[in-house]
Design a protein around this motif. Structure first.
Motif, PDB file in Angstrom:
ATOM      1  N   ASP A 283       0.822  -1.210   0.000  1.00 43.34           N
ATOM      2  CA  ASP A 283       0.000   0.000   0.000  1.00 43.34           C
ATOM      3  C   ASP A 283       0.857   1.262   0.000  1.00 43.34           C
ATOM      4  O   ASP A 283       2.001   1.267   0.454  1.00 43.34           O
ATOM      5  N   ALA A 284       0.251   2.347  -0.455  1.00 42.22           N
ATOM      6  CA  ALA A 284       0.903   3.659  -0.415  1.00 42.22           C
ATOM      7  C   ALA A 284       0.530   4.376   0.876  1.00 42.22           C
ATOM      8  O   ALA A 284      -0.569   4.194   1.414  1.00 42.22           O
ATOM      9  N   SER A 285       1.454   5.183   1.371  1.00 39.50           N
ATOM     10  CA  SER A 285       1.169   6.009   2.548  1.00 39.50           C
ATOM     11  C   SER A 285       0.448   7.295   2.157  1.00 39.50           C
ATOM     12  O   SER A 285       0.159   8.125   3.006  1.00 39.50           O
ATOM     13  N   PHE A 286       0.148   7.463   0.879  1.00 41.46           N
ATOM     14  CA  PHE A 286      -0.584   8.629   0.379  1.00 41.46           C
ATOM     15  C   PHE A 286      -1.795   8.129  -0.403  1.00 41.46           C
ATOM     16  O   PHE A 286      -1.891   6.950  -0.753  1.00 41.46           O
ATOM     17  N   GLY A 287      -2.716   9.020  -0.684  1.00 38.68           N
ATOM     18  CA  GLY A 287      -3.909   8.642  -1.433  1.00 38.68           C
ATOM     19  C   GLY A 287      -4.906   7.889  -0.579  1.00 38.68           C
ATOM     20  O   GLY A 287      -4.636   7.556   0.570  1.00 38.68           O
ATOM     21  N   PRO A 288      -6.091   7.588  -1.125  1.00 37.40           N
ATOM     22  CA  PRO A 288      -7.137   6.914  -0.346  1.00 37.40           C
ATOM     23  C   PRO A 288      -6.809   5.442  -0.139  1.00 37.40           C
ATOM     24  O   PRO A 288      -6.183   4.806  -0.990  1.00 37.40           O
ATOM     25  N   PRO A 289      -7.254   4.859   0.989  1.00 32.53           N
ATOM     26  CA  PRO A 289      -7.049   3.420   1.200  1.00 32.53           C
ATOM     27  C   PRO A 289      -7.990   2.616   0.321  1.00 32.53           C
ATOM     28  O   PRO A 289      -9.051   3.095  -0.089  1.00 32.53           O
ATOM     29  N   LEU A 290      -7.586   1.392   0.037  1.00 29.86           N
ATOM     30  CA  LEU A 290      -8.444   0.512  -0.741  1.00 29.86           C
ATOM     31  C   LEU A 290      -9.570  -0.034   0.139  1.00 29.86           C
ATOM     32  O   LEU A 290      -9.438  -0.104   1.362  1.00 29.86           O
ATOM     33  N   ASP A 291     -10.670  -0.423  -0.489  1.00 28.87           N
ATOM     34  CA  ASP A 291     -11.791  -1.014   0.243  1.00 28.87           C
ATOM     35  C   ASP A 291     -12.322  -2.202  -0.548  1.00 28.87           C
ATOM     36  O   ASP A 291     -11.808  -2.558  -1.615  1.00 28.87           O
ATOM     37  N   LEU A 292     -13.352  -2.836  -0.006  1.00 31.82           N
ATOM     38  CA  LEU A 292     -13.874  -4.054  -0.607  1.00 31.82           C
ATOM     39  C   LEU A 292     -14.489  -3.797  -1.979  1.00 31.82           C
ATOM     40  O   LEU A 292     -14.462  -4.663  -2.859  1.00 31.82           O
ATOM     41  N   ALA A 293     -15.045  -2.605  -2.180  1.00 30.93           N
ATOM     42  CA  ALA A 293     -15.634  -2.278  -3.481  1.00 30.93           C
ATOM     43  C   ALA A 293     -14.585  -2.244  -4.582  1.00 30.93           C
ATOM     44  O   ALA A 293     -14.829  -2.622  -5.726  1.00 30.93           O
ATOM     45  N   GLY A 294     -13.382  -1.810  -4.238  1.00 30.54           N
ATOM     46  CA  GLY A 294     -12.272  -1.804  -5.182  1.00 30.54           C
ATOM     47  C   GLY A 294     -12.310  -0.655  -6.173  1.00 30.54           C
ATOM     48  O   GLY A 294     -13.306   0.064  -6.296  1.00 30.54           O
ATOM     49  N   VAL A 295     -11.206  -0.491  -6.858  1.00 27.44           N
ATOM     50  CA  VAL A 295     -11.083   0.473  -7.956  1.00 27.44           C
ATOM     51  C   VAL A 295     -10.725  -0.338  -9.192  1.00 27.44           C
ATOM     52  O   VAL A 295      -9.681  -0.995  -9.241  1.00 27.44           O
ATOM     53  N   LYS A 296     -11.584  -0.287 -10.210  1.00 27.69           N
ATOM     54  CA  LYS A 296     -11.439  -1.148 -11.383  1.00 27.69           C
ATOM     55  C   LYS A 296     -11.129  -0.329 -12.624  1.00 27.69           C
ATOM     56  O   LYS A 296     -11.522   0.833 -12.743  1.00 27.69           O
ATOM     57  N   GLY A 297     -10.433  -0.955 -13.543  1.00 28.56           N
ATOM     58  CA  GLY A 297     -10.147  -0.331 -14.825  1.00 28.56           C
ATOM     59  C   GLY A 297      -9.227  -1.213 -15.631  1.00 28.56           C
ATOM     60  O   GLY A 297      -8.627  -2.161 -15.104  1.00 28.56           O
ATOM     61  N   GLU A 298      -9.118  -0.917 -16.922  1.00 28.77           N
ATOM     62  CA  GLU A 298      -8.145  -1.654 -17.731  1.00 28.77           C
ATOM     63  C   GLU A 298      -6.745  -1.268 -17.277  1.00 28.77           C
ATOM     64  O   GLU A 298      -6.474  -0.111 -16.938  1.00 28.77           O
ATOM     65  N   LEU A 299      -5.865  -2.253 -17.258  1.00 27.99           N
ATOM     66  CA  LEU A 299      -4.473  -2.000 -16.887  1.00 27.99           C
ATOM     67  C   LEU A 299      -3.736  -1.501 -18.120  1.00 27.99           C
ATOM     68  O   LEU A 299      -3.686  -2.180 -19.152  1.00 27.99           O
ATOM     69  N   MET A 300      -3.161  -0.300 -18.016  1.00 27.23           N
ATOM     70  CA  MET A 300      -2.494   0.326 -19.160  1.00 27.23           C
ATOM     71  C   MET A 300      -1.071   0.708 -18.785  1.00 27.23           C
ATOM     72  O   MET A 300      -0.841   1.376 -17.775  1.00 27.23           O
ATOM     73  N   ARG A 301      -0.118   0.319 -19.610  1.00 28.06           N
ATOM     74  CA  ARG A 301       1.290   0.655 -19.352  1.00 28.06           C
ATOM     75  C   ARG A 301       1.589   2.086 -19.752  1.00 28.06           C
ATOM     76  O   ARG A 301       1.087   2.598 -20.761  1.00 28.06           O
ATOM     77  N   VAL A 302       2.422   2.723 -18.951  1.00 29.00           N
ATOM     78  CA  VAL A 302       3.032   3.987 -19.347  1.00 29.00           C
ATOM     79  C   VAL A 302       4.411   3.648 -19.898  1.00 29.00           C
ATOM     80  O   VAL A 302       5.205   2.982 -19.229  1.00 29.00           O
ATOM     81  N   VAL A 303       4.691   4.072 -21.122  1.00 22.35           N
ATOM     82  CA  VAL A 303       5.996   3.816 -21.745  1.00 22.35           C
ATOM     83  C   VAL A 303       6.560   5.154 -22.189  1.00 22.35           C
ATOM     84  O   VAL A 303       6.072   5.758 -23.142  1.00 22.35           O
TER      85      VAL A 303
END
Length: 477
Positions: A283-303
Motif C-alpha cells: 500500500d501507499a502512505s498517500f492517497g485513499p485506502p483501498l476497500d472491498l468495493a475496489g477500484v477497477k479499470g483496464e491496466l495500461m502501461r506507461v511507456v
C-alpha cells in the motif's frame, strides 16, 4: 532504511556524557532527558528560530529539547515504572549527503540478567526494563538507561538533505519535512526494549544467554521460538523475508483492532492469459485506502523511456495520457518519488496507479506524502511486473482487454502470518540495524516500529492505532 530519503538506524550509540539534566513527562513513569551537548551545540544551539506547531522555543536548541520532552511525555504517560528512565541524548553531526542522511540512533545503554524479580532466569533485559522489574535502578552510578543521538546538520547544510530537515513542531503538521517527535518515539522504543541482543547475522546469543526478545520471536514456518533454535536456525530465520513473526499475547490480541485487511490486485479479462489471478501488493502512505468495493479499470502501461520502461517522472505524453485516462496506470519504479509518479498519472486522468518494482525482494509499500493525491496506488514485485508487461506488450495501447481491480482481502490482515501474528522485518539480504528489530513493512496501518518513518504516522504508540506499547507489554513493561 530509507525514510523520506533518510537512513534511520536503530542501535545504541556510544558517546561522552555531559552533566546537565532536564526532566520530562508526567504519568505512570518519568522519562528524564540528559543533555550531553557542549555549550552552543545541539540542545544548547543559540540560533534564533520562530515558534512552530506548538513548540514555543525561541532557539534551535530549545526547540530540540522541547520536542524531546514531548516524546518523553508520551512514553511516560504510557509506561509504568517506579524508576525514572534516563535518556542520554545529543544532537551531533552524522553522516549525510544531499540526498540521504542518518537521522539518528538509539538503544539500551546496558543489559542485565538475573536481577531481583527477573521474570526469566539467565535472560538479558534492557536497562530501563530491568530497573522497572527489579523495582530499583540497576544502572550503575546514575548512568543513562538509553543512549540516543540525532543529526544536528539535517536540512541545515547544502550537503545534508537541504530543505528536508527535522520538523520541530508538536502538531504532526510536518509537510515534506521529517517529523522529529515521531522519530524520537521510534528510537526511544528501541531503548525501552524494542530490540534484541542476540547477533541476528550469526544467530549467536550475547554471552550465550538469550534476550527476552528471543522468547517472543517465532519462525512461522516451523513454529519454533528463537530461544529454542540453534545459531544457524536463527541466522536463516533472520533472512526469511516473511518467515519470522512476533509471538506475544498482548500484540497478537490487539492485531485485529489495529491492522486492516490485506490489499490485493486481481487481474482478469479475456486477454489476461497467464497473468490472470490475485497479486500481492504494497500500500501507499498517500492517497485513499483501498476497500472491498475496489477500484477497477483496464491496466495500461506507461511507456516513456527508450528502454521500454515507463517512469512517469514528467507530465505524460498525449498517447500515454489517452491510454491511462479512466484506467489503472502501470508504471516502473525509479528516477523520482512515488508521489511524483502518482501526481502525473492522476493529472492524466488515471483511476489508480500500480508501480512495478525494479529490484527483487518482498513486496513493500510506497512511501511519501501528498494530500493532493486522490487516487489509490500500490506496488507489485519485479516478477509480477514482468508477467503483466509480457501480456500487455501484445495488446493495443488503446484497449488491452486486461482488467485490474485494486481491492482488499477481508480474510487476511496486512502484515500477518496464517495465525494472525504480525511479522517482523527480515529481508533476504541482512540489513544491519533494521533486520529482526522492526515490524514488517507490510503492516497496514503503517506502524511506528517499521524500519522507516512513514509520512502518515501520528504521535500514537498504542492500540487502536499502533502495536508498539503492546510489544513492550509482552516483554514486561
Amino acid at each position: 532504511m530509507i525514510a523520506n530519503k533518510a537512513v534511520l538506524l536503530s542501535r545504541a550509540a556510544l558517546m561522552a556524557f555531559a552533566c546537565s539534566m532536564w526532566a520530562s513527562a508526567q504519568g505512570a513513569a518519568v522519562v528524564t532527558i540528559v543533555n550531553n551537548n557542549a555549550p552552543n551545540e545541539g540542545f544548547n544551539d543559540p540560533t534564533p528560530v520562530q515558534p512552530v506547531g506548538g513548540n514555543t522555543g525561541t532557539t534551535l536548541g530549545q526547540q530540540r529539547l522541547i520536542a524531546f520532552q514531548h516524546a518523553a511525555g508520551i512514553w511516560g504517560a504510557t509506561l509504568s515504572s517506579n524508576v525514572p528512565v534516563r535518556v542520554g541524548a545529543s544532537f551531533v553531526p552524522l553522516a549525510c549527503t544531499a540526498d540521504t542522511a542518518v537521522l539518528g540512533s538509539a538503544g539500551a545503554n546496558d543489559i542485565f540478567s538475573d536481577f531481583p524479580n527477573a521474570p526469566r532466569p539467565n535472560t538479558w533485559y534492557p536497562s530501563a526494563l530491568a530497573s522497572k522489574l527489579a523495582g530499583a535502578d540497576q544502572a550503575p552510578d546514575g548512568e543513562p538507561h538509553i543512549r540516543a543521538r540525532f543529526n544536528s546538520r539535517l536540512g541545515l547544510f547544502p550537503d545534508c538533505m537541504p530543505g528536508s530537515g527535522f520538523y520541530l513542531g508538536l502538531d504532526n503538521k510536518h509537510g515534506d519535512k521529517i517529523n522529529l517527535v515521531t522519530v524520537l518515539l521510534h528510537e526511544m522504543a528501541h531503548g525501552l526494549g524494542f530490540q534484541g541482543f542476540t547477533d541476528e547475522q550469526t544467530g549467536e546469543p550475547y554471552e550465550k544467554r538469550p534476550s527476552v526478545w528471543d522468547h517472543h520471536l517465532i519462525d512461522n514456518r516451523s513454529n519454533k521460538l528463537w530461544v529454542n533454535m540453534n545459531n544457524d536456525e536463527r541466522r536463516v530465520s533472520a533472512l526469511s523475508e516473511t518467515g519470522l513473526s512476533w509471538n506475544g499475547e498482548f500484540v497478537t490480541g490487539q492485531v485485529p483492532t489495529v491492522l486492516s485487511p490485506q490489499s490485493t490486485m486481481t487481474v482478469s479479462g479475456r486477454r489476461a492469459g497467464a497473468a490472470k489471478g490475485a497479486y500481492e501488493v504494497g500500500d501507499a502512505s498517500f492517497g485513499p485506502p483501498l476497500d472491498l468495493a475496489g477500484v477497477k479499470g483496464e491496466l495500461m502501461r506507461v511507456v516513456d523511456q527508450a528502454n521500454g520502461t515507463g517512469l512517469a517522472c514528467a507530465a505524460l505524453s498525449a498517447a500515454n495520457a489517452a491510454a491511462v485516462k479512466g484506467n489503472i496506470a502501470l508504471v516502473d519504479r525509479g528516477e523520482c518519488s512515488f508521489v511524483v509518479k502518482a501526481k502525473f498519472v492522476q493529472d492524466a486522468g488515471a483511476r489508480g496507479m500500480v508501480v512495478a518494482d525494479n529490484a527483487p525482494g518482498p513486496v513493500t509499500g510506497l512511501g511519501g506524502g501528498d494530500p493532493s493525491i486522490a487516487i489509490p496506488a500500490v506496488r507489485i514485485s519485479v516478477a509480477a511486473g514482468t508477467a503483466l508487461k509480457a501480456v500487455l506488450k501484445k495488446r493495443a495501447r488503446g484497449k488491452t482487454g486486461i482488467e485490474a481491480n485494486l481491492t482488499i482481502d477481508p480474510d487476511r490482515l496486512a502484515g500477518t502470518d496464517s495465525m494472525r501474528r504480525i511479522r517482523m522485518f527480515v529481508p533476504a539480504e541482512f540489513d544491519p540495524g533494521s533486520s529482526v528489530s522492526h515490524f514488517t513493512t507490510d503492516a497496514k496501518l503503517n506502524q511506528l516500529m517499521e524500519p522507516s518513518i512513514n509520512a502518515d504516522l501520528i504521535h500514537e504508540v498504542k492500540a487502536p492505532r499502533d502495536l508498539t506499547q503492546a510489544l513492550l507489554q509482552d516483554i514486561g513493561w
